[in-house]
Design an enzyme around this catalytic site. Structure first.
Site, PDB file in Angstrom:
ATOM      1  N   THR A  72       0.840  -1.201   0.000  1.00  0.00           N
ATOM      2  CA  THR A  72       0.000   0.000   0.000  1.00  0.00           C
ATOM      3  C   THR A  72       0.876   1.252   0.000  1.00  0.00           C
ATOM      4  OG1 THR A  72      -1.781  -1.141   1.145  1.00  0.00           O
ATOM      5  CG2 THR A  72      -1.724   1.254   1.380  1.00  0.00           C
ATOM      6  N   GLN A 179       0.214  -9.264  -6.346  1.00  0.00           N
ATOM      7  CA  GLN A 179      -0.326 -10.631  -6.416  1.00  0.00           C
ATOM      8  C   GLN A 179       0.391 -11.494  -7.444  1.00  0.00           C
ATOM      9  OE1 GLN A 179      -2.421 -12.048  -4.400  1.00  0.00           O
ATOM     10  NE2 GLN A 179      -3.337 -10.305  -3.343  1.00  0.00           N
ATOM     11  N   ALA A 200       5.930  -8.011   0.616  1.00  0.00           N
ATOM     12  CA  ALA A 200       6.611  -9.210   1.116  1.00  0.00           C
ATOM     13  C   ALA A 200       5.648 -10.324   1.506  1.00  0.00           C
ATOM     14  CB  ALA A 200       7.477  -8.834   2.325  1.00  0.00           C
ATOM     15  N   HIS A 201       4.513  -9.941   2.108  1.00  0.00           N
ATOM     16  CA  HIS A 201       3.710 -11.010   2.732  1.00  0.00           C
ATOM     17  C   HIS A 201       2.920 -11.859   1.746  1.00  0.00           C
ATOM     18  CE1 HIS A 201      -0.480  -9.148   3.042  1.00  0.00           C
ATOM     19  NE2 HIS A 201       0.220  -8.093   2.707  1.00  0.00           N
ATOM     20  N   THR A 239      14.546   4.627  10.296  1.00  0.00           N
ATOM     21  CA  THR A 239      15.469   3.490  10.371  1.00  0.00           C
ATOM     22  C   THR A 239      14.802   2.272   9.742  1.00  0.00           C
ATOM     23  OG1 THR A 239      16.440   4.399  12.362  1.00  0.00           O
ATOM     24  CG2 THR A 239      16.809   2.045  11.965  1.00  0.00           C
ATOM     25  N   CYS A 327      -8.272  -7.783   1.077  1.00  0.00           N
ATOM     26  CA  CYS A 327      -7.844  -6.680   1.925  1.00  0.00           C
ATOM     27  C   CYS A 327      -9.028  -6.061   2.648  1.00  0.00           C
ATOM     28  CB  CYS A 327      -7.114  -5.641   1.100  1.00  0.00           C
ATOM     29  SG  CYS A 327      -5.623  -6.324   0.401  1.00  0.00           S
TER      30      CYS A 327
HETATM   31  N1  PLP Z   1      -2.044  -4.469  -4.259  1.00  0.00           N
HETATM   32  C1  PLP Z   1      -2.722  -5.611  -4.365  1.00  0.00           C
HETATM   33  C2  PLP Z   1      -3.110  -6.114  -5.722  1.00  0.00           C
HETATM   34  C3  PLP Z   1      -3.076  -6.343  -3.228  1.00  0.00           C
HETATM   35  O1  PLP Z   1      -3.752  -7.474  -3.351  1.00  0.00           O
HETATM   36  C4  PLP Z   1      -2.692  -5.837  -1.960  1.00  0.00           C
HETATM   37  C5  PLP Z   1      -3.081  -6.538  -0.728  1.00  0.00           C
HETATM   38  O2  PLP Z   1      -3.847  -7.483  -0.734  1.00  0.00           O
HETATM   39  C6  PLP Z   1      -1.961  -4.643  -1.909  1.00  0.00           C
HETATM   40  C7  PLP Z   1      -1.656  -3.985  -3.072  1.00  0.00           C
HETATM   41  C8  PLP Z   1      -1.515  -4.053  -0.606  1.00  0.00           C
HETATM   42  O3  PLP Z   1      -0.383  -4.696  -0.109  1.00  0.00           O
HETATM   43  P1  PLP Z   1      -0.074  -4.587   1.471  1.00  0.00           P
HETATM   44  O4  PLP Z   1      -0.971  -5.585   2.146  1.00  0.00           O
HETATM   45  O5  PLP Z   1       1.370  -4.953   1.592  1.00  0.00           O
HETATM   46  O6  PLP Z   1      -0.355  -3.204   1.870  1.00  0.00           O
END
Ligand code: PLP
Length: 388
Positions: A72, A179, A200-201, A239, A327
């Site tokens: 994000t 994704q 990363a996740h 940091t 999300c």
């Molecule tokens: N972009 C896409 C296509 C996503 O699916 C997501 C989260 O599901 C994000 C951005 C946001 O990533 P983050 O969870 O690291 O903020």
């Protein structure tokens, strides 16, 4: 209940063993990467190794990677009128995105609302390239932001074709590959994009780390979100999240090595899952099935089914899936992605997303099928009762 079957990998993936090990090692380091003593230099080496590993996942140069706190944040950092290139110093005049983007891109970032336009998608969820061309013709110096693969449907967008149109119109392209990375090949040059976001996740790293990657060094983001110390070449003060970054790097390296094999295995299981879905409920609809999709994602609906009821039903059977966008799971709103694809409200509200990962097994798919057979039978009984 024996164990659980986790099929919500697009929401987040479990930590890879390599990432866990890197995280633990980095946690034990005392130094600040900005310090010049030996401890600081050791911490710096960890950050720079991770930078190389993350860059390699998209075939970019390490020097072009900026670490952020999330996908994000990387999207927010990218979506600013204040991007200069060697050829164009004036601010970007418009942001063009598609109607199926992640909420962070749909927010428009730092562009004023009136300077943001959404491009339509077709019934499979692919961006309408003709509409993009028309919108580009009305702009001077656009920034275009498109996702490489959709988080809900898994549909892969025609990003390379879009890049040609964008560049021909003097625009810059940002691609949200959150994704797609680790699931399909993401080559920053082959995609033709100028900026790429990763998180990363989704690839087996920890939550709360992301990256924005430039294709070239002449792309300058003049409007950092966080100012202060000069970390990340002044683009992201604070940091560094050393353990998170180290683990992101390790996850990227592992994902890069295993991608082809993991994707092949996921595709086989996902196809089996879809065949079983249709067998138990021939009226089931699989969204985006006519388009190229990620190998791990199925978004489906059955007329009359309520997504929340189905998700709870699966959960009671030990299977974790999600309804709507990951999300925003928990919000009972029809998905903007399905709305943009022209899916009716009632059918969209019945959509359930199943997403697989590298440790998904045939036994997981069987468990999903068994749960689905029960749910589909209960649904048709309910519908027969209503019709009687
Ligand atoms: N972009 C896409 C296509 C996503 O699916 C997501 C989260 O599901 C994000 C951005 C946001 O990533 P983050 O969870 O690291 O903020």
């Amino acid at each position: 209940m024996v164990g659980r079957t986790y099929l919500d990998w697009n929401a987040t993936a479990p930590l890879r063993a390599e990432a866990g090990a890197a995280l633990a090692e980095a946690l034990a380091l005392p130094g600040n990467p900005s310090s010049i003593h030996a401890e600081g230099r050791a911490a710096r080496r960890v950050v720079e190794t991770a930078r190389e590993q993350v860059a390699a996942l998209v075939h970019a140069r390490a020097s072009e990677v900026t670490f952020t706190s999330s996908g994000t944040e990387a999207n927010m950092l990218a979506l600013t009128p204040a991007i200069e290139t060697a050829a164009e110093k004036r601010p970007r005049d418009r942001l063009l995105t598609s109607a199926v983007e992640h909420a962070s891109v749909r927010s428009g970032g730092r562009f004023p609302r009136e300077a943001v336009s959404e491009i339509a998608v077709d019934a499979e969820g692919r961006i309408d390239l003709a509409a993009l061309g028309e919108a580009l013709a009305k702009t001077q110096r656009p920034l275009v932001s498109l996702m490489l693969a959709n988080n809900e449907t898994g549909v892969v967008e025609p990003v390379a074709a879009a890049a040609e149109l964008v560049h021909a119109a003097g625009g810059l392209l940002h691609v949200d590959a959150v994704q797609a990375a680790g699931r399909i090949d993401c080559d920053i040059a082959a995609l033709g994009t100028d900026l790429v976001t990763l998180s990363a996740h989704k690839i087996g790293g920890p939550k709360g780390v992301g990256a924005l990657i430039r294709a070239r060094e002449d792309i300058h983001l003049r409007d950092p979100l966080i100012r202060g110390g000069g970390q990340e070449r002044g683009l992201r003060a604070g940091t560094e999240n050393l353990p998170g970054i180290a683990a992101f790097g390790a996850a990227a390296a592992a994902a890069g090595i295993a991608r082809a094999a993991e994707a092949g295995a996921m595709r086989e299981l996902r196809d089996r899952l879809e065949a079983g879905l249709r067998e138990a409920c021939p009226r089931a609809v699989i969204f985006g099935a006519g388009a190229e999709r990620l190998p791990n994602t199925t978004l489906f609906a059955a007329p009359g089914m309520k997504a929340e009821t189905a998700v709870i039903g699966f959960d009671l059977e030990g299977v974790a899936v999600s309804s709507g966008a990951a999300c925003s799971s928990g919000k009972v709103q029809p998905s903007h992605v399905l709305a943009a694809m022209g899916v009716s409200g009632p059918l969209a509200r019945s959509a359930v997303r199943v997403s697989l990962g590298w440790s998904t097994t045939a036994a997981d798919i069987e468990r999903f099928q068994n749960a689905w057979i029960k749910l589909a039978a209960a649904l048709s009984k309910e519908q027969r009762g209503m019709a009687a």
